[in-house]
Scaffold this active site. Structure first.
Site, PDB file in Angstrom:
ATOM      1  N   LYS A  61      -1.429  -0.569  -5.801  1.00 12.53           N
ATOM      2  CA  LYS A  61      -2.049  -1.864  -6.097  1.00 12.53           C
ATOM      3  C   LYS A  61      -2.582  -1.822  -7.531  1.00 12.53           C
ATOM      4  O   LYS A  61      -2.889  -0.726  -8.045  1.00 12.53           O
ATOM      5  CB  LYS A  61      -3.206  -2.051  -5.106  1.00 12.53           C
ATOM      6  CG  LYS A  61      -4.054  -3.287  -5.318  1.00 12.53           C
ATOM      7  CD  LYS A  61      -3.375  -4.520  -4.777  1.00 12.53           C
ATOM      8  CE  LYS A  61      -4.131  -5.799  -5.175  1.00 12.53           C
ATOM      9  NZ  LYS A  61      -3.249  -6.962  -5.233  1.00 12.53           N
ATOM     10  N   LEU A  89      -6.020  -9.408  -7.282  1.00 12.74           N
ATOM     11  CA  LEU A  89      -6.139  -8.027  -7.777  1.00 12.74           C
ATOM     12  C   LEU A  89      -7.412  -7.322  -7.313  1.00 12.74           C
ATOM     13  O   LEU A  89      -8.078  -6.634  -8.099  1.00 12.74           O
ATOM     14  CB  LEU A  89      -6.005  -7.988  -9.313  1.00 12.74           C
ATOM     15  CG  LEU A  89      -4.662  -8.502  -9.856  1.00 12.74           C
ATOM     16  CD1 LEU A  89      -4.693  -8.597 -11.376  1.00 12.74           C
ATOM     17  CD2 LEU A  89      -3.511  -7.633  -9.405  1.00 12.74           C
ATOM     18  N   CYS A 145       0.461 -11.258 -13.179  1.00 10.03           N
ATOM     19  CA  CYS A 145      -0.186 -11.757 -11.964  1.00 10.03           C
ATOM     20  C   CYS A 145      -0.614 -13.208 -12.166  1.00 10.03           C
ATOM     21  O   CYS A 145      -1.372 -13.512 -13.085  1.00 10.03           O
ATOM     22  CB  CYS A 145      -1.405 -10.913 -11.603  1.00 10.03           C
ATOM     23  SG  CYS A 145      -2.216 -11.532 -10.117  1.00 10.03           S
TER      24      CYS A 145
HETATM   25  C1  LIG Z   1      -0.189  -9.472  -1.173  1.00  8.54           C
HETATM   26  C2  LIG Z   1       0.462  -9.141  -2.494  1.00  8.54           C
HETATM   27  C3  LIG Z   1      -0.265  -8.468  -3.467  1.00  8.54           C
HETATM   28  C4  LIG Z   1       0.327  -8.147  -4.707  1.00  8.54           C
HETATM   29  N1  LIG Z   1      -0.390  -7.459  -5.639  1.00  8.54           N
HETATM   30  C5  LIG Z   1       0.213  -7.093  -6.808  1.00  8.54           C
HETATM   31  C6  LIG Z   1      -0.492  -6.298  -7.777  1.00  8.54           C
HETATM   32  O1  LIG Z   1      -1.625  -5.863  -7.566  1.00  8.54           O
HETATM   33  N2  LIG Z   1       0.147  -6.002  -8.949  1.00  8.54           N
HETATM   34  C7  LIG Z   1       1.436  -6.425  -9.203  1.00  8.54           C
HETATM   35  O2  LIG Z   1       1.968  -6.122 -10.271  1.00  8.54           O
HETATM   36  N3  LIG Z   1       2.127  -7.149  -8.294  1.00  8.54           N
HETATM   37  C8  LIG Z   1       1.547  -7.496  -7.110  1.00  8.54           C
HETATM   38  N4  LIG Z   1       2.252  -8.221  -6.186  1.00  8.54           N
HETATM   39  C9  LIG Z   1       3.647  -8.643  -6.503  1.00  8.54           C
HETATM   40  C10 LIG Z   1       4.680  -7.717  -5.839  1.00  8.54           C
HETATM   41  O3  LIG Z   1       4.534  -6.387  -6.306  1.00  8.54           O
HETATM   42  C11 LIG Z   1       6.121  -8.210  -6.098  1.00  8.54           C
HETATM   43  O4  LIG Z   1       6.370  -8.223  -7.488  1.00  8.54           O
HETATM   44  C12 LIG Z   1       6.362  -9.609  -5.538  1.00  8.54           C
HETATM   45  O5  LIG Z   1       5.706  -9.787  -4.301  1.00  8.54           O
HETATM   46  C13 LIG Z   1       7.858  -9.907  -5.350  1.00  8.54           C
HETATM   47  O6  LIG Z   1       8.461  -9.001  -4.466  1.00  8.54           O
HETATM   48  P1  LIG Z   1       8.687  -9.324  -2.881  1.00  8.54           P
HETATM   49  O7  LIG Z   1       9.422 -10.635  -2.800  1.00  8.54           O
HETATM   50  O8  LIG Z   1       9.484  -8.151  -2.366  1.00  8.54           O
HETATM   51  O9  LIG Z   1       7.328  -9.424  -2.272  1.00  8.54           O
HETATM   52  C14 LIG Z   1       1.677  -8.537  -4.951  1.00  8.54           C
HETATM   53  C15 LIG Z   1       2.402  -9.216  -3.946  1.00  8.54           C
HETATM   54  C16 LIG Z   1       1.814  -9.509  -2.731  1.00  8.54           C
HETATM   55  C17 LIG Z   1       2.649 -10.212  -1.682  1.00  8.54           C
END
Ligand SMILES: Cc1cc2nc3c(=O)[nH]c(=O)nc-3n(C[C@H](O)[C@H](O)[C@H](O)COP(=O)(O)O)c2cc1C
Length: 318
Positions: A61, A89, A145
């Site tokens: 995270k 975050l 983000c």
């Molecule tokens: C609940 C949640 C929290 C996330 N927190 C972060 C984060 O702290 N830092 C970051 O770079 N991306 C964060 N993301 C983005 C994911 O790492 C990823 O880039 C995005 O969800 C797209 O991928 P997916 O479709 O497989 O979920 C978060 C996504 C979700 C769903």
């Protein structure tokens, strides 16, 4: 071509079986091309479901200079084939991360990508400086983000601000630095070039797309933050095209493809689009075993299709 890019290119001259059990991303060895995506992996929750050390890499995270509470709730909402989140975050801060999560992940033998968050250039710099001599294998700079009011996406959508930040961070660490790009831009290639020219060793893409849901009983947004980031299967074709566009524009840079991956087949599409590796995000919130399952499915797929494995091992197909 820098040293790391040469090593990544070398991945493609290894035997098909060899590269997928020894995937090199910006000079760092992954056990396979599938990692966990930031914000969707938690050691205490996921460690019960699979041997996390067997993942290609574990991306943490976002880690900030001091503990952040994140946004008020509700922070998540379902959306067709995915979800919208505005977690904002939330994290316990870099000092806690260094004495708690990072040592535990390293003790297990995981390749660790530390995701770095900040509200200002100085925030990012403080975290990177503290991580410079840590056990983290790679740093992923989250400039994408959509759920924070300062920093995050506001940096990642401005090539000038992004370039300034990455140059600043480059001077603070020799660790492989991945810059995580936002899809919420007019021209992803311009932003990718800015990151690479400023010193990024690799790019990961994409972070979430800005979206929202409204509760029709109240007429009000479901998320307390009103808007959030959309992720999950709904964004898969969009994310894939971003990876493909950046790969076409910058052939040498290692790319980690992220967005909507919930099967080995989808991971394979990313490799064909030009990704060197992938990360699994929201799928893990539906099925905690998803990252490991995707890695196994990809491996089985390449086993059953030696022609595909050989094509990928030789280099990209486009
Ligand atoms: C609940 C949640 C929290 C996330 N927190 C972060 C984060 O702290 N830092 C970051 O770079 N991306 C964060 N993301 C983005 C994911 O790492 C990823 O880039 C995005 O969800 C797209 O991928 P997916 O479709 O497989 O979920 C978060 C996504 C979700 C769903």
């Amino acid at each position: 071509m820098n040293e790391q890019t040469e090593q990544d290119t070398a991945m493609n001259v290894l035997e098909p079986h060899e590269w997928r059990h020894r995937t090199i991303v910006a000079g760092t060895e992954w056990k396979n091309p599938v990692g966990t995506a930031s914000g969707t992996f938690q050691l205490d929750a996921c460690g019960d479901y699979y041997d996390v050390s067997q993942m290609g890499a574990i991306c943490t995270k976002g880690v900030a200079p001091v503990p952040w509470e994140g946004n008020p709730g509700p922070r998540t909402a379902e959306s067709p084939s995915g979800m919208v989140n505005s977690v904002g975050l939330q994290n316990p801060g870099v000092d806690h991360y260094l004495v708690d999560e990072l040592p535990r992940l390293k003790k297990l033998g995981a390749t660790v990508i530390t995701n770095v968050a900040g509200h200002s250039d100085e925030d990012y710099a403080q975290v990177v400086a503290k991580l410079a001599d840590s056990q983290a294998d790679m740093l992923e700079i989250n400039v994408s983000c959509p759920n924070v009011s300062h920093g995050g996406m506001s940096v990642g959508t401005d090539p000038v601000a992004l370039s300034r930040l990455i140059k600043h961070l480059r001077a603070l660490t020799s660790k492989p630095m991945i810059v995580k790009l936002s899809p919420n831009v007019t021209d992803i290639v311009e932003v990718a070039h800015a990151a690479v020219d400023a010193g990024a060793d690799a790019l990961s893409l994409i972070n979430t797309l800005v979206g929202m849901r409204i509760d029709i009983n109240t007429g009000k947004p479901i998320l307390a933050n009103r808007t959030g980031g959309v992720s999950g299967p709904a964004i898969f074709p969009i994310a894939l095209s971003f990876v493909w566009r950046v790969r076409q524009a910058i052939p040498g840079i290692p790319i980690i493809g992220i967005g909507g991956i919930d099967s080995g087949e989808k991971a394979l599409e990313y490799l064909y689009a030009g990704a060197n590796a992938v990360e699994v995000g929201a799928a893990a919130l539906v099925d905690p075993t998803a990252p490991m399952r995707v890695a196994r499915e990809l491996d089985d797929l390449l086993d059953s299709r030696p022609d595909l494995a050989a094509k990928l091992a030789k280099g990209q197909t486009w």
